[in-house]
Design a protein around this motif. Structure first.
Motif, mmCIF file in Angstrom:
data_model
loop_
_atom_site.group_PDB
_atom_site.id
_atom_site.type_symbol
_atom_site.label_atom_id
_atom_site.label_comp_id
_atom_site.label_asym_id
_atom_site.label_seq_id
_atom_site.Cartn_x
_atom_site.Cartn_y
_atom_site.Cartn_z
ATOM 1 N N VAL A 15 49.357 -1.094 -20.932
ATOM 2 C CA VAL A 15 48.119 -1.542 -20.297
ATOM 3 C C VAL A 15 48.372 -2.937 -19.730
ATOM 4 N N VAL A 16 48.145 -3.099 -18.444
ATOM 5 C CA VAL A 16 48.353 -4.385 -17.780
ATOM 6 C C VAL A 16 47.041 -5.156 -17.833
ATOM 7 N N PRO A 17 47.005 -6.310 -18.533
ATOM 8 C CA PRO A 17 45.727 -6.968 -18.827
ATOM 9 C C PRO A 17 44.923 -7.395 -17.607
ATOM 10 N N ALA A 18 45.547 -8.074 -16.637
ATOM 11 C CA ALA A 18 44.796 -8.629 -15.503
ATOM 12 C C ALA A 18 45.060 -7.805 -14.250
ATOM 13 N N ALA A 19 44.672 -6.535 -14.286
ATOM 14 C CA ALA A 19 44.949 -5.656 -13.155
ATOM 15 C C ALA A 19 43.861 -4.608 -12.998
ATOM 16 N N GLY A 20 43.660 -4.196 -11.744
ATOM 17 C CA GLY A 20 42.768 -3.098 -11.427
ATOM 18 C C GLY A 20 43.571 -1.839 -11.160
ATOM 19 N N HIS A 21 43.286 -1.187 -10.031
ATOM 20 C CA HIS A 21 43.898 0.107 -9.737
ATOM 21 C C HIS A 21 45.184 0.017 -8.920
ATOM 22 N N SER A 22 45.299 -0.969 -8.082
ATOM 23 C CA SER A 22 46.401 -1.014 -7.123
ATOM 24 C C SER A 22 47.761 -1.206 -7.792
ATOM 25 N N ALA A 23 48.767 -0.519 -7.240
ATOM 26 C CA ALA A 23 50.151 -0.711 -7.697
ATOM 27 C C ALA A 23 50.677 -2.075 -7.278
ATOM 28 N N MET A 24 50.014 -2.724 -6.331
ATOM 29 C CA MET A 24 50.543 -3.966 -5.760
ATOM 30 C C MET A 24 50.077 -5.224 -6.491
ATOM 31 N N GLU A 25 49.292 -5.072 -7.552
ATOM 32 C CA GLU A 25 48.930 -6.242 -8.343
ATOM 33 C C GLU A 25 50.124 -6.658 -9.197
ATOM 34 N N GLU A 26 50.277 -7.946 -9.394
ATOM 35 C CA GLU A 26 51.534 -8.488 -9.916
ATOM 36 C C GLU A 26 51.995 -7.850 -11.228
ATOM 37 N N GLY A 27 51.122 -7.787 -12.221
ATOM 38 C CA GLY A 27 51.524 -7.251 -13.516
ATOM 39 C C GLY A 27 51.876 -5.781 -13.459
ATOM 40 N N THR A 28 51.135 -5.043 -12.664
ATOM 41 C CA THR A 28 51.402 -3.611 -12.513
ATOM 42 C C THR A 28 52.729 -3.386 -11.796
ATOM 43 N N GLU A 29 52.924 -4.132 -10.708
ATOM 44 C CA GLU A 29 54.181 -4.014 -9.957
ATOM 45 C C GLU A 29 55.375 -4.289 -10.867
ATOM 46 N N ARG A 30 55.266 -5.337 -11.666
ATOM 47 C CA ARG A 30 56.370 -5.698 -12.562
ATOM 48 C C ARG A 30 56.650 -4.568 -13.555
ATOM 49 N N ALA A 31 55.599 -4.012 -14.138
ATOM 50 C CA ALA A 31 55.783 -2.939 -15.131
ATOM 51 C C ALA A 31 56.429 -1.708 -14.508
ATOM 52 N N LEU A 32 56.053 -1.395 -13.279
ATOM 53 C CA LEU A 32 56.614 -0.224 -12.599
ATOM 54 C C LEU A 32 58.088 -0.419 -12.277
ATOM 55 N N ILE A 33 58.433 -1.611 -11.798
ATOM 56 C CA ILE A 33 59.838 -1.893 -11.464
ATOM 57 C C ILE A 33 60.692 -1.888 -12.727
ATOM 58 N N GLU A 34 60.167 -2.459 -13.796
ATOM 59 C CA GLU A 34 60.905 -2.455 -15.063
ATOM 60 C C GLU A 34 61.122 -1.033 -15.563
ATOM 61 N N ALA A 35 60.116 -0.174 -15.415
ATOM 62 C CA ALA A 35 60.262 1.223 -15.841
ATOM 63 C C ALA A 35 61.348 1.917 -15.022
ATOM 64 N N ALA A 36 61.327 1.694 -13.695
ATOM 65 C CA ALA A 36 62.342 2.314 -12.841
ATOM 66 C C ALA A 36 63.732 1.803 -13.202
ATOM 67 N N ASP A 37 63.866 0.516 -13.470
ATOM 68 C CA ASP A 37 65.168 -0.037 -13.839
ATOM 69 C C ASP A 37 65.678 0.572 -15.145
ATOM 70 N N GLU A 38 64.769 0.766 -16.104
ATOM 71 C CA GLU A 38 65.169 1.361 -17.384
ATOM 72 C C GLU A 38 65.609 2.821 -17.198
ATOM 73 N N PHE A 39 64.855 3.566 -16.392
ATOM 74 C CA PHE A 39 65.198 4.986 -16.208
ATOM 75 C C PHE A 39 66.501 5.159 -15.436
ATOM 76 N N ALA A 40 66.882 4.144 -14.673
ATOM 77 C CA ALA A 40 68.172 4.218 -13.954
ATOM 78 C C ALA A 40 69.341 4.238 -14.926
ATOM 79 N N LYS A 41 69.110 3.811 -16.178
ATOM 80 C CA LYS A 41 70.175 3.775 -17.186
ATOM 81 C C LYS A 41 70.347 5.105 -17.925
ATOM 82 N N LEU A 42 69.418 6.043 -17.663
ATOM 83 C CA LEU A 42 69.540 7.324 -18.363
ATOM 84 C C LEU A 42 70.857 8.015 -18.002
ATOM 85 N N PRO A 43 71.509 8.660 -18.965
ATOM 86 C CA PRO A 43 72.778 9.347 -18.666
ATOM 87 C C PRO A 43 72.576 10.537 -17.740
#
Length: 320
Positions: A292-320
């Motif tokens: 849950v991103v504390p200071a965010a609404g619906h848009s993917a482009m809000e800072e906290g949401t964007e960061r969480a999405l990019i971090e998730a993509a970076d983590e999944f890139a490490k999957l074997p």
């Protein structure tokens, strides 16, 4: 690990893929042609993709595939509703996967993109390496009523709600989706344009924690607003073309994808797709990581949401 968008890049390949006698869908590929394939599933329905969407994926690691769904973005014919259902779109993704020679791919979608990502994964779990879902929307009637009929988001954005309902005569306001659908499918271009702008402006106004004028002005793009509003109303008046209300959250459906690594990212103050739906999904699927991103609404482009999405993509890139 990246915490902001990767630099802008151009697609290394763009094509219109015929998926029926009527529809051709836009398929654009970005990044590393030999990288891990990821399907980006846009929102709306009817929203279309933007090159910016590819910037969430490390171009050294990912082969990002952006598909404009039927009637949306650069797909043809524009704003077409014929043969345009959830299950047509699910089948289109399979046609894209097979066309590109991909065995399994990551799937990444927000808002309506989360709906469609879940529907695709539940039908084709063997083809999905990971799921990243943002601003969860499962198209239950209660979710639609909260945003489009009230009471709900209208209590938070009353001035924009008044703009939204002004297009509809008072006698028809008991079912705003049906009333808008009638106008968005009108043969009268002026009626359709007025309804498209008002419908789109309501969603643009409520999508961020702080109303963003540039985002709000997207509703003034007549071509975008027509496809966005018309296709959304088409899906919503047809309950997403699901067999039952709550279909995507049923135990049998979740069990089909329970083994897939998943991250759920939800803005705490999302007024378009409120957190209850994300929480209901997490309760049904506790194995999924829930953010849950504390200071965010619906848009993917809000800072906290964007960061969480990019971090998730970076983590999944490490999957074997």
């Amino acid at each position: 690990m990246a915490t902001k968008l990767y630099p802008p890049l151009k697609p290394y390949k763009s094509e219109l893929l015929p998926v029926s006698d009527l529809h051709k869908i836009s398929v654009k590929q970005f990044g590393n042609a030999q990288g891990q394939p990821v399907l980006f599933v846009h929102g709306g329905p009817g929203g279309g993709c933007d090159a910016r969407d590819a910037q969430r994926f490390d171009p050294a690691q990912y082969r990002a595939i952006l598909v404009d769904q039927r009637g949306s973005g650069d797909s043809l014919p524009h704003a077409e509703l014929t043969d345009n259902t959830t299950w047509h779109l699910v089948d289109d993704f399979e046609k894209v996967r097979e066309h590109l020679g991909i065995e399994k791919w990551h799937v990444f979608g927000g808002s309506w993109g989360s709906t469609l990502s879940l529907a695709y994964a539940q039908k084709h779990p063997e083809c999905v390496r990971s799921l990243t879902l943002r601003g969860i929307f499962t198209l239950r009637r209660a979710e639609l009523d909260y945003f489009y009929n009230g009471p709900g988001t209208n209590f938070i954005f009353p001035e924009y709600w008044d703009e939204y309902i002004a297009v509809i005569p008072e006698a028809e306001r008991g079912d705003m989706i049906a009333a808008y659908y009638k106008r968005l499918t009108s043969d009268d271009a002026a009626v359709r344009a007025e309804a498209g702008r008002a419908w789109s402006r309501w969603e643009m106004a409520t999508s961020r924690l702080h109303v963003n004028k540039d985002y709000l002005d997207r509703a003034d793009d007549a071509e975008f607003a027509d496809a966005f509003a018309r296709i959304e109303a088409h899906y919503f008046v047809n309950a997403g073309f699901f067999e039952r209300d709550g279909y995507l959250l049923e135990r049998a459906q979740i069990d089909r994808i329970r083994h897939i690594p998943c991250v759920i990212v939800q803005g705490a103050y999302d007024m378009v797709c409120p957190p209850k739906t994300a929480w209901d999904l997490h309760k049904a699927w506790p194995e999924a990581k829930y953010i849950v991103v504390p200071a965010a609404g619906h848009s993917a482009m809000e800072e906290g949401t964007e960061r969480a999405l990019i971090e998730a993509a970076d983590e999944f890139a490490k999957l074997p």
